[in-house]
Design an enzyme around this catalytic site. Structure first.
Site, PDB file in Angstrom:
ATOM      1  N   HIS A   1       0.807  -1.290  -0.373  1.00 61.13           N
ATOM      2  CA  HIS A   1      -0.156   0.001  -0.238  1.00 61.13           C
ATOM      3  C   HIS A   1       1.081   1.462  -0.324  1.00 61.13           C
ATOM      4  O   HIS A   1       0.823   2.266   0.685  1.00 61.13           O
ATOM      5  CB  HIS A   1      -0.853  -0.086   1.126  1.00 61.13           C
ATOM      6  CG  HIS A   1      -1.771  -0.740   1.009  1.00 61.13           C
ATOM      7  ND1 HIS A   1      -2.242  -1.315   2.599  1.00 61.13           N
ATOM      8  CD2 HIS A   1      -2.480  -2.107   0.945  1.00 61.13           C
ATOM      9  CE1 HIS A   1      -3.595  -2.759   2.765  1.00 61.13           C
ATOM     10  NE2 HIS A   1      -3.184  -2.530   0.843  1.00 61.13           N
ATOM     11  N   PRO A   2       1.860   1.593  -1.115  1.00 60.58           N
ATOM     12  CA  PRO A   2       2.511   2.919  -1.237  1.00 60.58           C
ATOM     13  C   PRO A   2       1.724   3.783  -0.911  1.00 60.58           C
ATOM     14  O   PRO A   2       0.870   3.972  -1.823  1.00 60.58           O
ATOM     15  CB  PRO A   2       4.166   2.472  -2.324  1.00 60.58           C
ATOM     16  CG  PRO A   2       3.337   1.287  -2.718  1.00 60.58           C
ATOM     17  CD  PRO A   2       2.426   0.638  -1.923  1.00 60.58           C
TER      18      PRO A   2
END
Length: 540
Positions: free
Chosen positions: A464-465
Site C-alpha cells: 500500500h505505498p
C-alpha cells in the site's frame, strides 16, 4: 496515429483507468491512456488465488527498497503491477475504503473538500455492490464488489477472533463502523478478478479513448509553466513526443509518479541538480512523506482434517474453476479479517488482521508441507515516512525507495501488542481442533524483546505505498486540493501518491475514488458538463 490529444493520462491503474474513462464521457474530448505494461488477460491475473504468482514476472515492476534502517538493513521486495489495471490486476482484491476518520483528518489538516462526507459519493459512484444496498453503497457503478464463498477455515477463524479478541461481527467494514471481524468484500465478478481495466476500459463503447501499451513515459514536457505533453519511449528505445492541449494526468503509482515528476524537473532542486536534471519547480515534498502499512505473519498448522487452500493447485480445483468459475481458485486468500484497536482509547483501529485459510509468508514465496492458516497483522495507523528519489537522469532507471517503516518505538510497541492479542485466538473454542502448532513466530519467541527482534527480521508490507506526491501546501505537499501540481498548469496526479496520509486499510478503493474525483475536477475546470453524484447520493 495521432500525436495530439486533449488529455493524456499516464498509467492505466486504479486511478488512471477511472479518470480516463470518466473524461471520455464528454464525447468531444480526445483522451490518451498510456500504460508501460501490456494486457492483464493472464490466468495468474484472472484466477484470484494465483495473484502471488505474478510477483517477479513480466507483469511486475519488481521493486526492491534501499536497505531499511529499522528492519535490520534488509531490502524489501515491493511488487508493483505493470499491466492494464495496474495493481487492481495484482492485489488481493480486498475492497476497503479506510476509516471515516482518515478523510476527516485530511480535511482538518487543510485538504478542503476531502472529508468523509465529501468523498463518500465518489466511492458510491464507482461501486456496483451486488449484496449491500444502503446509504453507504452504490449499485450502478462500473466496479463490481461482491463476496465470495469463504472457506470453512476462514469462517471458523472469524468466530474464534470474535471470542478471543472481544470484537463484534461486522457485516460491512465500509459501513457505519470499521471495527470488528467478518468477511471482506472483494473486487470480483463471477469468480474472477474484476480490475479497473474490466470496470472502466472494457465496459461501454469509448471511441474517443486511445490506449497505448508497452510505452514508458520518460518526462512531462513543460513550457512556460504549463504541461504541454509527454515524452515516451517504446520497448525498442525509440523516443516519441505526444502533445496534450488541455491537461496531463499522472497516475503511475506512488513510486513512478514522484520519479516522473523529478525527471520532469519538479522536485527538490538540490537533488535534481545532483542527478543531472535541471529544476523547473523547486518542491522538496516531491518524493517525501512515503507511507506504507508494515505487515507480519502469524502462521499455524491446521489440525484434524482441515485443509483450507492447501490443495488449491490440484487439477480438480483448476477444472472446477475453468468450467464453473468457483471453488478454491476463486479465493482471494485473505478472505476474512478484522479491524482492531490495541488500546481502546484510540480514535480508530490501528491494526487490520488478515485471516487466511493458507500458509502465506514472505509474499507467498515460501511454503509449508501441510495445511496451515495465516493471521496477518497489518499496522494501519503508521507514522513513519519514507522517500522516493531518482538515482540519475536516466528516466528508465527505477528510483531509490526507502519506506523507513517502524522508525518509532511507539509503532513497534503497538505491533507487539497486536501479536500478543492475535495469539489469543488459539484459546477460543472455535479454534480448538482447528489451529495446531504455531509455525511463525514460533513458540520460542515469547518476550517483547524477542518479538521486536523477530519483527525487525521478518516484517514486510501490505502493498500500500502512498502519499509520495501528496495534497498539501507548497513545500509540504505536491498538490492542491483539486489534485493540481503546485507551480505547473495543466498537470494533475490521480493515484495513491496524492493521499495526504495513508488510509486505515487497503488502498485500492481510495485510489479509484481519487481517479473519480480527478475527472470531476477537470471537467468542472474546463466547463464540461459535471458528472457529480446526485444530490441524494451526496447527502447520504
Amino acid at each position: 496515429m495521432s500525436s495530439t490529444f486533449d488529455y493524456i493520462v499516464v498509467g492505466a491503474g486504479s486511478g488512471g483507468c477511472a479518470v480516463a474513462a470518466r473524461l471520455c464521457e464528454d464525447r468531444s474530448a480526445r483522451v490518451l491512456l498510456i500504460e508501460a505494461g501490456g494486457t492483464n488477460r493472464k490466468l495468474e491475473v484472472k484466477a484470484p488465488v494465483a495473484f502471488a504468482k505474478q510477483f517477479h514476472s513480466k507483469l511486475d515492476w519488481d521493486y526492491w527498497t534501499e536497505p531499511e534502517p529499522h528492519l535490520n538493513g534488509r531490502r524489501i521486495f515491493s511488487p508493483r503491477a505493470k499491466m492494464l489495471g495496474g495493481c487492481s490486476s495484482m492485489n488481493a482484491m480486498i475492497y476497503i475504503r479506510g476509516n471515516r476518520l482518515d478523510y476527516d483528518d485530511w480535511a482538518a489538516a487543510g485538504a478542503d473538500g476531502w472529508s468523509y462526507t465529501d468523498v463518500l459519493p465518489f466511492f458510491k459512484r464507482a461501486e456496483n455492490n451486488d449484496h449491500l444496498h444502503d446509504e453507504f453503497h452504490g449499485s450502478a457503478g462500473p466496479l463490481n464488489v461482491t463476496r465470495i464463498t469463504a472457506d470453512p477455515v476462514s469462517l471458523a477463524l472469524v468466530d474464534a477472533a470474535a471470542q478471543a479478541w472481544k470484537v463484534p461481527h461486522n457485516p460491512d467494514f465500509n459501513g457505519a463502523e470499521q471495527d470488528g471481524v467478518g468477511q471482506f468484500d472483494v473486487t470480483q465478478r463471477n469468480g474472477m478478478r474484476f480490475s479497473t481495466a474490466e470496470a472502466y476500459l472494457r465496459s461501454g463503447r469509448k471511441p474517443n479513448l486511445t490506449i497505448r501499451t508497452r510505452l514508458q513515459v520518460t518526462r512531462v514536457l513543460i513550457r512556460k509553466g504549463a504541461a504541454v505533453g509527454v515524452e515516451v519511449t517504446d520497448s525498442r528505445g525509440r523516443l516519441e513526443t505526444i502533445t496534450a492541449t488541455s491537461e496531463v494526468v499522472l497516475a503511475a503509482g506512488s513510486f513512478n509518479t514522484p520519479a516522473l515528476l523529478q525527471h520532469s524537473g519538479i522536485g527538490p532542486a538540490g537533488h535534481l541538480r545532483a542527478m543531472g536534471v535541471e529544476p523547473i519547480v523547486d518542491n522538496p515534498a516531491v518524493g517525501e512523506h512515503l507511507m506504507e502499512h508494515p505487515l507480519v505473519y502469524l502462521t499455524y498448522e491446521l489440525a484434524g482434517n482441515h485443509t483450507g487452500l492447501f490443495d488449491a493447485e490440484d487439477t480438480r480445483h483448476l477444472k472446477n474453476w475453468l468450467l464453473h468459475r468457483r471453488g478454491k481458485l476463486a479465493s482471494n486468500v485473505a478472505e476474512c479479517g478484522a479491524h482492531l484497536r490495541t488500546d481502546p482509547v484510540m480514535a480508530a483501529p490501528n491494526i487490520q488482521a488478515l485471516l487466511a485459510p493458507a500458509f502465506f509468508y514472505n509474499h507467498g514465496a515460501m511454503s509449508w508441507d501441510r495445511p496451515a492458516a495465516t493471521v496477518g497483522l497489518s499496522y494501519i495507523a503508521p507514522r513513519s515516512r519514507g522517500t522516493v528519489r531518482i538515482r540519475s537522469n536516466d528516466p528508465t532507471r527505477k528510483p531509490a525507495v526507502t519506506y523507513n517503516m517502524l522508525s518509532t518505538q511507539s509503532e513497534m510497541d503497538e505491533m507487539i501488542d497486536a501479536i500478543e492479542l492475535a495469539r489469543t485466538i488459539t484459546t477460543a473454542a472455535p479454534a480448538q481442533g482447528l489451529l495446531g502448532a504455531e509455525i511463525t513466530p514460533g513458540a520460542e519467541v515469547r518476550s517483547r524483546d524477542e518479538l521486536a527482534a523477530w519483527i525487525r527480521t521478518t516484517a514486510q508490507h501490505t502493498y500500500h505505498p502512498s502519499c509520495s506526491a501528496r495534497i498539501g501546501a507548497p513545500g509540504d505537499g505536491v498538490l492542491d486540493t483539486r489534485l493540481r501540481v503546485h507551480g505547473v498548469e495543466g498537470l494533475r496526479v490521480a493515484d495513491a501518491s496524492a493521499m495526504p496520509t495513508i488510509t486505515r486499510g487497503n488502498t485500492n478503493a481510495a485510489a479509484i475514488m481519487i481517479g473519480e474525483r480527478c475527472a470531476e475536477f477537470i471537467r468542472a475546470d474546463h466547463s464540461y458538463e459535471q458528472i457529480s453524484p446526485t444530490t441524494s447520493e451526496a447527502t447520504a
